[in-house]
Design a protein around this motif. Structure first.
Motif, PDB file in Angstrom:
ATOM      1  N   GLY A   9     -48.780  48.546  47.943  1.00 35.07           N
ATOM      2  CA  GLY A   9     -50.236  48.389  47.953  1.00 35.07           C
ATOM      3  C   GLY A   9     -50.634  47.301  48.940  1.00 35.07           C
ATOM      4  O   GLY A   9     -50.081  46.206  48.920  1.00 35.07           O
ATOM      5  N   VAL A  10     -51.587  47.628  49.791  1.00 35.74           N
ATOM      6  CA  VAL A  10     -52.065  46.690  50.801  1.00 35.74           C
ATOM      7  C   VAL A  10     -53.586  46.574  50.664  1.00 35.74           C
ATOM      8  O   VAL A  10     -54.301  47.575  50.795  1.00 35.74           O
ATOM      9  CB  VAL A  10     -51.682  47.167  52.220  1.00 35.74           C
ATOM     10  CG1 VAL A  10     -52.346  46.296  53.282  1.00 35.74           C
ATOM     11  CG2 VAL A  10     -50.165  47.156  52.398  1.00 35.74           C
ATOM     12  N   ALA A  11     -54.049  45.376  50.362  1.00 37.21           N
ATOM     13  CA  ALA A  11     -55.488  45.144  50.263  1.00 37.21           C
ATOM     14  C   ALA A  11     -56.058  44.973  51.662  1.00 37.21           C
ATOM     15  O   ALA A  11     -55.424  44.372  52.542  1.00 37.21           O
ATOM     16  CB  ALA A  11     -55.770  43.903  49.424  1.00 37.21           C
ATOM     17  N   GLU A  39     -63.405  52.949  38.206  1.00 36.74           N
ATOM     18  CA  GLU A  39     -62.931  52.168  37.044  1.00 36.74           C
ATOM     19  C   GLU A  39     -61.967  51.077  37.482  1.00 36.74           C
ATOM     20  O   GLU A  39     -61.855  50.040  36.830  1.00 36.74           O
ATOM     21  CB  GLU A  39     -62.220  53.075  36.027  1.00 36.74           C
ATOM     22  CG  GLU A  39     -63.007  54.281  35.555  1.00 36.74           C
ATOM     23  CD  GLU A  39     -62.879  55.459  36.510  1.00 36.74           C
ATOM     24  OE1 GLU A  39     -61.753  55.741  36.962  1.00 36.74           O
ATOM     25  OE2 GLU A  39     -63.903  56.095  36.814  1.00 36.74           O
ATOM     26  N   GLN A  40     -61.241  51.311  38.575  1.00 34.52           N
ATOM     27  CA  GLN A  40     -60.314  50.296  39.077  1.00 34.52           C
ATOM     28  C   GLN A  40     -60.985  49.368  40.086  1.00 34.52           C
ATOM     29  O   GLN A  40     -60.380  48.394  40.518  1.00 34.52           O
ATOM     30  CB  GLN A  40     -59.094  50.967  39.736  1.00 34.52           C
ATOM     31  CG  GLN A  40     -57.915  51.209  38.801  1.00 34.52           C
ATOM     32  CD  GLN A  40     -58.105  52.465  37.966  1.00 34.52           C
ATOM     33  OE1 GLN A  40     -59.210  52.795  37.571  1.00 34.52           O
ATOM     34  NE2 GLN A  40     -57.025  53.157  37.672  1.00 34.52           N
ATOM     35  N   GLY A  41     -62.207  49.716  40.490  1.00 37.09           N
ATOM     36  CA  GLY A  41     -62.930  48.869  41.437  1.00 37.09           C
ATOM     37  C   GLY A  41     -62.372  48.899  42.840  1.00 37.09           C
ATOM     38  O   GLY A  41     -62.458  47.896  43.558  1.00 37.09           O
ATOM     39  N   VAL A  42     -61.796  50.025  43.242  1.00 38.43           N
ATOM     40  CA  VAL A  42     -61.232  50.105  44.596  1.00 38.43           C
ATOM     41  C   VAL A  42     -61.513  51.464  45.254  1.00 38.43           C
ATOM     42  O   VAL A  42     -61.623  52.488  44.576  1.00 38.43           O
ATOM     43  CB  VAL A  42     -59.696  49.870  44.613  1.00 38.43           C
ATOM     44  CG1 VAL A  42     -59.361  48.421  44.326  1.00 38.43           C
ATOM     45  CG2 VAL A  42     -58.960  50.802  43.650  1.00 38.43           C
ATOM     46  N   ILE A  54     -48.044  53.827  52.033  1.00 39.32           N
ATOM     47  CA  ILE A  54     -48.808  52.592  51.949  1.00 39.32           C
ATOM     48  C   ILE A  54     -50.120  52.955  51.269  1.00 39.32           C
ATOM     49  O   ILE A  54     -50.779  53.922  51.670  1.00 39.32           O
ATOM     50  CB  ILE A  54     -49.096  52.000  53.352  1.00 39.32           C
ATOM     51  CG1 ILE A  54     -47.788  51.716  54.110  1.00 39.32           C
ATOM     52  CG2 ILE A  54     -49.965  50.748  53.232  1.00 39.32           C
ATOM     53  CD1 ILE A  54     -46.900  50.671  53.483  1.00 39.32           C
ATOM     54  N   GLU A  55     -50.463  52.215  50.215  1.00 44.05           N
ATOM     55  CA  GLU A  55     -51.720  52.446  49.513  1.00 44.05           C
ATOM     56  C   GLU A  55     -52.724  51.400  49.985  1.00 44.05           C
ATOM     57  O   GLU A  55     -52.645  50.228  49.578  1.00 44.05           O
ATOM     58  CB  GLU A  55     -51.502  52.323  47.993  1.00 44.05           C
ATOM     59  CG  GLU A  55     -52.753  52.539  47.172  1.00 44.05           C
ATOM     60  CD  GLU A  55     -52.523  52.262  45.685  1.00 44.05           C
ATOM     61  OE1 GLU A  55     -52.827  53.133  44.870  1.00 44.05           O
ATOM     62  OE2 GLU A  55     -52.029  51.161  45.355  1.00 44.05           O
ATOM     63  N   LEU A  56     -53.637  51.815  50.838  1.00 40.16           N
ATOM     64  CA  LEU A  56     -54.674  50.899  51.307  1.00 40.16           C
ATOM     65  C   LEU A  56     -55.760  50.818  50.233  1.00 40.16           C
ATOM     66  O   LEU A  56     -56.236  51.853  49.758  1.00 40.16           O
ATOM     67  CB  LEU A  56     -55.277  51.414  52.610  1.00 40.16           C
ATOM     68  CG  LEU A  56     -54.302  51.532  53.786  1.00 40.16           C
ATOM     69  CD1 LEU A  56     -54.972  52.256  54.950  1.00 40.16           C
ATOM     70  CD2 LEU A  56     -53.798  50.161  54.210  1.00 40.16           C
ATOM     71  N   ILE A  57     -56.098  49.602  49.831  1.00 44.04           N
ATOM     72  CA  ILE A  57     -57.140  49.428  48.817  1.00 44.04           C
ATOM     73  C   ILE A  57     -58.201  48.463  49.338  1.00 44.04           C
ATOM     74  O   ILE A  57     -57.889  47.420  49.893  1.00 44.04           O
ATOM     75  CB  ILE A  57     -56.568  48.942  47.456  1.00 44.04           C
ATOM     76  CG1 ILE A  57     -55.599  47.779  47.631  1.00 44.04           C
ATOM     77  CG2 ILE A  57     -55.905  50.093  46.711  1.00 44.04           C
ATOM     78  CD1 ILE A  57     -55.061  47.224  46.310  1.00 44.04           C
ATOM     79  N   GLU A  58     -59.440  48.880  49.165  1.00 41.50           N
ATOM     80  CA  GLU A  58     -60.608  48.122  49.622  1.00 41.50           C
ATOM     81  C   GLU A  58     -61.540  47.946  48.421  1.00 41.50           C
ATOM     82  O   GLU A  58     -61.641  48.867  47.602  1.00 41.50           O
ATOM     83  CB  GLU A  58     -61.305  48.931  50.732  1.00 41.50           C
ATOM     84  CG  GLU A  58     -62.586  48.333  51.260  1.00 41.50           C
ATOM     85  CD  GLU A  58     -63.308  49.293  52.235  1.00 41.50           C
ATOM     86  OE1 GLU A  58     -62.646  50.018  52.998  1.00 41.50           O
ATOM     87  OE2 GLU A  58     -64.555  49.304  52.179  1.00 41.50           O
ATOM     88  N   ALA A  63     -67.482  43.903  41.198  1.00 39.72           N
ATOM     89  CA  ALA A  63     -66.498  43.270  40.313  1.00 39.72           C
ATOM     90  C   ALA A  63     -65.086  43.763  40.600  1.00 39.72           C
ATOM     91  O   ALA A  63     -64.284  43.946  39.694  1.00 39.72           O
ATOM     92  CB  ALA A  63     -66.868  43.538  38.858  1.00 39.72           C
ATOM     93  N   SER A  64     -64.805  43.982  41.868  1.00 42.71           N
ATOM     94  CA  SER A  64     -63.483  44.516  42.202  1.00 42.71           C
ATOM     95  C   SER A  64     -62.385  43.502  41.911  1.00 42.71           C
ATOM     96  O   SER A  64     -62.527  42.316  42.233  1.00 42.71           O
ATOM     97  CB  SER A  64     -63.424  44.904  43.688  1.00 42.71           C
ATOM     98  OG  SER A  64     -62.112  45.311  44.015  1.00 42.71           O
ATOM     99  N   PRO A  65     -61.272  43.946  41.320  1.00 43.53           N
ATOM    100  CA  PRO A  65     -60.169  43.015  41.045  1.00 43.53           C
ATOM    101  C   PRO A  65     -59.492  42.494  42.310  1.00 43.53           C
ATOM    102  O   PRO A  65     -58.706  41.558  42.224  1.00 43.53           O
ATOM    103  CB  PRO A  65     -59.203  43.857  40.205  1.00 43.53           C
ATOM    104  CG  PRO A  65     -59.544  45.273  40.500  1.00 43.53           C
ATOM    105  CD  PRO A  65     -61.009  45.291  40.833  1.00 43.53           C
ATOM    106  N   ILE A  66     -59.769  43.085  43.472  1.00 43.63           N
ATOM    107  CA  ILE A  66     -59.115  42.575  44.689  1.00 43.63           C
ATOM    108  C   ILE A  66     -60.026  41.679  45.524  1.00 43.63           C
ATOM    109  O   ILE A  66     -59.620  41.192  46.580  1.00 43.63           O
ATOM    110  CB  ILE A  66     -58.528  43.711  45.568  1.00 43.63           C
ATOM    111  CG1 ILE A  66     -59.621  44.644  46.083  1.00 43.63           C
ATOM    112  CG2 ILE A  66     -57.465  44.473  44.805  1.00 43.63           C
ATOM    113  CD1 ILE A  66     -59.089  45.625  47.131  1.00 43.63           C
ATOM    114  N   THR A  67     -61.242  41.424  45.025  1.00 40.59           N
ATOM    115  CA  THR A  67     -62.151  40.554  45.785  1.00 40.59           C
ATOM    116  C   THR A  67     -61.565  39.150  45.945  1.00 40.59           C
ATOM    117  O   THR A  67     -61.585  38.583  47.045  1.00 40.59           O
ATOM    118  CB  THR A  67     -63.526  40.483  45.090  1.00 40.59           C
ATOM    119  OG1 THR A  67     -64.069  41.809  45.080  1.00 40.59           O
ATOM    120  CG2 THR A  67     -64.470  39.562  45.831  1.00 40.59           C
TER     121      THR A  67
END
Ligand code: CO
Length: 140
Positions: A9-11, A39-42, A54-58, A63-67
């Motif tokens: 996973g790559v933010a 629901e996952q905020g991505v 590679i899982e690109l997540i934005e 309220a995203s958990p990757i902010t």
């Protein structure tokens, strides 16, 4: 117990910019469509590689958990690794019995591949956020 490395996973602050980099600089040729997981905020987009993804997540929504991760790593960065396991409940219980910390309620959620996933806190995993996912039915 863990099986295949399913994905890394790559933010990223921009899936579009990351796709362009993987395509134009690294030469990747196969990408999924970008899709939302509210629901996952991505937002998610997979870069398909011969042996993995590679899982690109934005961030999606406020309220995203990757902010927080992106505030610390403004250009994005490696966020988690995901291993396949034969049975997610068995894996969760075994991880707890061995002292790992399962994030959230511990109830598996449906991940980006449509199968149940859990996350293990990096503090017990050598600093790496670990995702465990049930082996997809049509595992490649
Ligand atoms: Co993942």
């Amino acid at each position: 117990m863990i099986g295949k490395l399913n994905h890394v996973g790559v933010a990223t602050p921009s899936i579009g910019a990351s796709v362009a980099m993987y395509r134009d600089v690294l030469g990747a040729t196969s990408f999924s469509d970008r899709f939302a997981m509210p629901e996952q905020g991505v937002w998610v987009c997979f870069v398909n590689l011969p042996n993995s993804q590679i899982e690109l997540i934005e961030p999606y929504g406020d309220a995203s958990p990757i902010t927080a991760f992106l505030e610390k790593n403004p250009k994005g960065g490696q966020h988690h690794v995901c291993f396949e396991v034969p049975d997610i409940i068995e894996a969760r219980d075994a991880m707890r019995a061995k002292g790992a910390t399962v994030l959230g309620t511990g109830e598996p959620r449906i991940g980006a591949h449509g199968v149940p996933v859990i996350f293990l806190h990096p503090k017990d995993m050598g600093g790496v956020l670990v995702e465990l996912m049930a082996e997809p039915k049509a595992s490649h």
